[in-house]
Design an enzyme around this catalytic site. Structure first.
Site, PDB file in Angstrom:
ATOM      1  CG  HIS A 264     -70.338  10.537  54.984  1.00 21.76           C
ATOM      2  ND1 HIS A 264     -69.051  10.629  55.488  1.00 21.76           N
ATOM      3  CD2 HIS A 264     -70.401  11.450  53.984  1.00 21.76           C
ATOM      4  CE1 HIS A 264     -68.379  11.555  54.826  1.00 21.76           C
ATOM      5  NE2 HIS A 264     -69.177  12.072  53.903  1.00 21.76           N
TER       6      HIS A 264
ATOM      7  CB  CYS B 149     -66.812  16.957  51.370  1.00 18.34           C
ATOM      8  SG  CYS B 149     -68.385  16.432  52.091  1.00 18.34           S
TER       9      CYS B 149
END
Length: 684
Positions: A65, A203
């Site tokens: 992603h 993250c």
């Protein structure tokens, strides 16, 4: 969610045998629907995210992603592989692969939906339904939110969560049992209560791992009879944990791969600090460890972040020091750019005597160019006045987070007061950050924890930093700064040329990396108190930094057959990037062939740096490339220096690539046969 994934974005027979190939196959589906505008540019962004941390998860799931300027709308593509694709998960290849694409400026509503999918991937019944889907339409409907089979009676029921809020996860009617010290903690009235944990997950991208870790921790807490509140610092925004919840917590779990915002809130708590993948793969172990630490009475400031730990393991203190210094420099650069360009424009309009003009607040004539030049000069000078405090403040911020800001700014102001300049700001920032870190490690009473970040740490940090700067280190640093300024002022002849060579090599060695930034910081530091020598240094640094992308652009134009199709396309963009002084425009070429590109770029940068110094070119603007040529001293010779370095570097690249001795089109030669797999990047 139904707008993000359609049957056309599903491949139930994915044949790719590598993560790069899998991402390309799924990305092509996005491209065909107009969701992606530049396939290679988007895949470069995916690869850059993958390089930060593998996206494979235990249980056969891969979730590549990224955010990308080449994405027109938030999009999901799903692939199911029979053979499996290695995405770096510890238990082996992934058979369920989700390619998640978010625009660079995606709104919170769309990112909330993506985060919701990330949470659902932690639920076994959802994953099982995806593996059993027989048609693309069925799989797309499942991902879009269609009902999945209910979990077995002994499985924990999924708890709905708004990914942008912090909902408590409280166990549903546990079987009564005698409380134990490990399972329960007494409240203020002495009655047993669940063990309480607060957690933060984050993250680098903030799209998937952040919310998957939160979901895993919540499920594990529910099963263990633990009350937990999770703050997800992700792309969908976040709601900070309530200070009352932090105060009532028995322990803290930090599962993150980027620094936790305001981590000083957790000072004095038993803390488990791990990477975000640990939060996904072993949440029960983390909660058990938190219980053990709380039972042992471990308290104190949170441990270093995983990013800091990685630096300690790799390069120790030097790596962390470089990170702290670059934090200060990165925040200082916008002040340098704005202030420097304003001052340069003022000199171009009103001449160098404009620095003696009276204040525009007292004398301003709308029809006089001199008044406008004075306005520009005085505004730029004010911006320059922030350089040293901002440098010191954000070095301290990089070390100690928000509590370090005030002591750092105070130390930077003291450095200005005692004429310690740029070096004084560096040292003041380190002193301020170190002082705050030292105080954070002290054992603090519960009553003071709430005011530590906003009162105690700024107060003590400012007092200690000011004392040391005024009375201990300030005067020696000021003397060193004066000596450096005098040395730069007297630069001439061979000494100046040697310095130009060194700066040129540094600018081109890592193409925008730490060594490049050190050379650039040295140059802009001289602009805070400009003299003839510091202006020569600034000119040499900018000229050398323009060479690598210009040289690669020239090489791809002259000998295109030596480069892949993607590299030739990047070469077109490199003309503009190099002319704009964006050294990073050469990175895709260096990544594909570092042993040939980097030495050639360094040689060209050294030639340009030496010639710029020899020609005594000067520059008052910290950035701008060819667009600030009118503000350069000896502009024609300056362009000659850049052209000489560009030709030198391009010639060496062509020579070195031509000596490889491989037939055109063979693997690794960069020919057409290799074009599909060539590393590419998105042009800045």
């Amino acid at each position: 969610m139904s707008e993000m994934i359609t049957p056309e974005l599903v491949d139930l027979d994915l044949t790719a045998d590598s993560k790069e190939a899998a991402a390309r196959e799924l990305a092509r589906r996005m491209l065909s629907l107009g969701r992606v505008t530049d396939l290679d540019g988007f895949l470069a962004d995916v690869a850059a995210r993958e390089a930060q941390m593998p996206t494979g998860l235990e249980g056969g799931i891969g979730i590549p992603h990224c955010r990308s300027a080449h994405v027109t709308a938030p999009t999901l593509a799903f692939g199911r592989s029979v053979a499996g694709v290695d995405f770096g998960a510890p238990d082996g290849p992934a058979d369920l692969i989700f390619l998640i694409a978010a625009p660079a400026g995606a709104d919170d509503a769309h990112l909330s939906i993506l985060s919701s999918l990330a949470r659902r991937l932690m639920r076994p019944e959802f994953v099982a339904a995806l593996r059993a889907a027989t048609t693309p339409a069925e799989a797309a409907a499942l991902v879009a939110g269609a009902d999945t089979p209910a979990p077995k009676p002994d499985a924990p029921a999924p708890q709905p969560n708004d990914p942008t809020t912090n909902e408590p996860t409280t166990p549903a009617a546990p079987t009564p049992q005698a409380p134990t010290p490990e399972a329960a903690a007494p409240d203020t009235e002495g009655a047993a209560r669940p063990f309480r944990v607060v957690a933060v997950t984050s993250c680098p991208t903030g799209i998937a791992h952040t919310y998957m870790a939160a979901e895993s921790l919540q499920q594990a807490a529910r099963a263990a009879g633990i009350e937990i509140r999770v703050e997800t610092q992700g792309s969908a925004g976040f709601t900070p944990l309530d200070p009352a919840d932090i105060a009532a917590a028995d322990a803290v779990v930090l599962a993150h791969d980027v620094p936790v915002r305001d981590r000083a809130r957790f000072a004095g708590k038993a803390t488990v600090d791990v990477g975000v993948k640990a939060g996904i793969n072993r949440p029960a172990e983390l909660l058990a460890e938190a219980r053990e630490k709380a039972a042992r009475g471990e308290t104190g400031a949170p441990a270093p972040t995983p990013v800091e730990q990685q630096g300690q393991e790799a390069d120790g203190y030097g790596s962390r020091l470089r990170t702290w210094l670059m934090s200060g420099v990165s925040y200082m650069v916008p002040f340098v750019a704005a202030g420097g360009l304003l001052i340069a424009l003022a000199f171009a309009i009103g001449g160098y005597e404009i620095n003696t003009a009276p204040s525009v607040a007292e004398h301003f004539v709308w029809t006089e160019a001199a008044s406008w030049a004075a306005l520009l000069f005085q505004t730029g000078s004010l911006a320059f006045g922030f350089l040293v405090p901002v440098l010191a403040g954000y070095i301290a911020y990089g070390m100690a987070d928000r509590p370090g800001l005030v002591p750092g700014f105070v130390g930077g102001a003291v450095a200005l007061t005692i004429n310690a300049g740029f070096l004084g700001g560096l040292i003041a920032g380190l002193i301020a950050g170190g002082t705050v870190l030292a105080v954070q490690r002290l054992r603090i009473s519960t009553a003071l924890r709430g005011i530590m970040p906003v009162v105690v740490l700024p107060l003590i940090g400012s007092a200690v930093t000011a004392f040391l700067m005024f009375l201990v280190v300030g005067k020696p640093v000021a003397s060193l700064q004066k000596a450096l300024t005098d040395w730069l002022s007297g630069l001439s002849g061979a000494n100046a040329i040697i310095l130009g060579v060194i700066l040129g090599l540094m600018m081109c060695f890592d193409l925008g990396g730490p060594l490049n930034k050190v050379a650039y910081a040295f140059a802009i530091g001289g602009l805070a108190a400009p003299n003839e020598g510091s202006l020569k240094v600034m000119a040499a640094v900018m000229a050398a930094g323009m060479v690598p992308p210009l040289a690669l652009a020239l090489a791809t134009t002259v000998r295109g057959r030596l480069f892949s199709k993607a590299e030739r396309e990047n070469g077109k963009a490199a003309w503009f990037l190099g002319a704009s002084f964006i050294t990073e425009g050469a990175i895709p070429f260096a990544a594909a062939d570092p042993l040939r590109v980097i030495p050639a770029a360094m040689a060209g940068g050294a030639v340009t740096g030496a010639l710029s110094m020899a020609f005594e070119c000067t520059l008052r603007a910290p950035h701008g490339g060819i667009f600030v040529v009118p503000l350069i001293g000896n502009p024609f010779l300056y362009l000659v220096a850049i052209a000489a370095g560009t030709v030198t570097a391009a010639g060496l690249v062509i020579l070195l690539k031509g000596l490889r001795g491989q037939p055109q089109g063979a693997p690794g030669t960069g020919g057409e046969a290799d074009a599909e797999n060539a590393p590419v990047t998105v042009a800045a």
